[in-house]
Design a protein around this motif. Structure first.
Motif, PDB file in Angstrom:
ATOM      1  N   SER A   1       0.834  -1.211   0.000  1.00  0.00           N
ATOM      2  CA  SER A   1       0.000   0.000   0.000  1.00  0.00           C
ATOM      3  C   SER A   1       0.864   1.254   0.000  1.00  0.00           C
ATOM      4  N   MET A   2       1.932   1.216   0.783  1.00  0.00           N
ATOM      5  CA  MET A   2       2.894   2.327   0.808  1.00  0.00           C
ATOM      6  C   MET A   2       3.518   2.522  -0.568  1.00  0.00           C
ATOM      7  N   ALA A   3       3.885   1.419  -1.206  1.00  0.00           N
ATOM      8  CA  ALA A   3       4.522   1.477  -2.534  1.00  0.00           C
ATOM      9  C   ALA A   3       3.574   2.122  -3.553  1.00  0.00           C
ATOM     10  N   THR A   4       2.300   1.765  -3.481  1.00  0.00           N
ATOM     11  CA  THR A   4       1.295   2.351  -4.373  1.00  0.00           C
ATOM     12  C   THR A   4       1.190   3.854  -4.131  1.00  0.00           C
TER      13      THR A   4
ATOM     14  N   ARG B   1       2.139   9.539  -5.841  1.00  0.00           N
ATOM     15  CA  ARG B   1       2.625  10.888  -5.536  1.00  0.00           C
ATOM     16  C   ARG B   1       3.752  11.291  -6.475  1.00  0.00           C
ATOM     17  N   ASN B   2       4.635  10.375  -6.786  1.00  0.00           N
ATOM     18  CA  ASN B   2       5.765  10.694  -7.664  1.00  0.00           C
ATOM     19  C   ASN B   2       5.312  10.934  -9.098  1.00  0.00           C
ATOM     20  N   ASN B   3       4.188  10.325  -9.490  1.00  0.00           N
ATOM     21  CA  ASN B   3       3.628  10.557 -10.827  1.00  0.00           C
ATOM     22  C   ASN B   3       2.888  11.887 -10.909  1.00  0.00           C
TER      23      ASN B   3
ATOM     24  N   MET C   1      10.289  12.064  -1.384  1.00  0.00           N
ATOM     25  CA  MET C   1       9.373  10.969  -1.725  1.00  0.00           C
ATOM     26  C   MET C   1       9.955  10.064  -2.817  1.00  0.00           C
ATOM     27  N   LYS C   2      10.781  10.640  -3.678  1.00  0.00           N
ATOM     28  CA  LYS C   2      11.371   9.850  -4.769  1.00  0.00           C
ATOM     29  C   LYS C   2      12.441   8.891  -4.257  1.00  0.00           C
ATOM     30  N   GLN C   3      12.903   9.125  -3.032  1.00  0.00           N
ATOM     31  CA  GLN C   3      13.951   8.272  -2.449  1.00  0.00           C
ATOM     32  C   GLN C   3      13.426   7.359  -1.340  1.00  0.00           C
TER      33      GLN C   3
ATOM     34  N   ALA D   1      -3.651   9.758  -1.121  1.00  0.00           N
ATOM     35  CA  ALA D   1      -2.743  10.272  -2.153  1.00  0.00           C
ATOM     36  C   ALA D   1      -3.483  11.193  -3.117  1.00  0.00           C
ATOM     37  N   GLU D   2      -4.719  10.819  -3.464  1.00  0.00           N
ATOM     38  CA  GLU D   2      -5.495  11.602  -4.432  1.00  0.00           C
ATOM     39  C   GLU D   2      -6.082  12.866  -3.816  1.00  0.00           C
TER      40      GLU D   2
END
Length: 210
Positions: free
Chosen positions: A30-33, A38-40, A65-67, A180-181
């Motif tokens: 779920s975290m990965a999703t 967010r990165n997209n 967030m990208k790391q 996220a949304e």
């Protein structure tokens, strides 16, 4: 239209007590999703991850967030909310130019006194200010009275707070996606979506009258 960028600091406060053993992999997915979404979204977010049972551990703080590393180690133990909040709030205060958002997930009741938890929660929320957002996720927990009280106390004081429920891997993922949304990076995004809906409705009406 003016594009106003918002930078968010997400503090994930995640219950890793004994009862979460079988579901820890679902928390990670779920975290990965969430991170992927967010990165997209051209985000400039940062994140802090706190895992807790009787005590709390900060796994990463203020990380781009990208790391973000989503391979969170699992500990296992009891459940206490105060140490978790006590780790997360100072981290949120450290990065003052970001909108602070706490995602607090638990599958049980904390062993600490709920009135003490709520008074600490409100005290720290006031330090962060009215732009603080709080999401509680009750996972596999039919009557999360403590999480409900935490949310209602914050709402009563004018803060943005929401209680989400999930009882499966897919529902947990849906909770993370919803958060996220909701925290959109630009105001233009929601405006554009509104325009698309209006356009589609207008087209439908036009077609109906042909």
């Amino acid at each position: 239209a003016k594009r106003i960028f918002r930078k968010y600091h997400f503090a994930f406060v995640l219950d890793e007590s004994g009862s979460m053993r079988e579901d820890w992999k679902n928390v990670i997915s779920s975290m990965a999703t969430f991170v992927h979404l967010r990165n997209n979204d051209q985000s400039q977010d940062i994140a802090t991850t706190v895992t807790f049972d009787n005590s709390a551990r900060i796994f990463q703080q203020g990380e781009d967030m990208k790391q973000i590393n989503v391979s969170l180690p699992y500990h296992g133990g009891g459940t206490n909310f105060l140490p978790a909040l006590g780790s997360a709030f100072p981290a949120l205060r450290t990065y003052a130019d970001y909108i602070p958002v706490m995602v607090f997930m638990s599958d049980g009741q904390g062993g600490d006194d709920i009135s003490s938890v709520c008074s600490y929660l409100l005290k720290e929320a006031r330090k962060l200010g009215k732009h603080f957002q709080f999401y509680a996720i009750a996972f596999r927990h039919k009557n999360p009275s403590q999480l409900r009280k935490m949310v209602s106390e914050l709402q009563r004081q004018g803060f943005s707070a929401k209680l989400l429920h999930s009882s499966s891997k897919l529902e947990l993922q849906a909770n993370f996606i919803q958060i996220a949304e909701t925290s959109k990076v630009t105001e233009l995004l929601s405006t554009a979506v509104g325009a698309k809906i209006a356009e589609a409705v207008g087209l439908r009406i036009a077609l109906d009258h042909l």
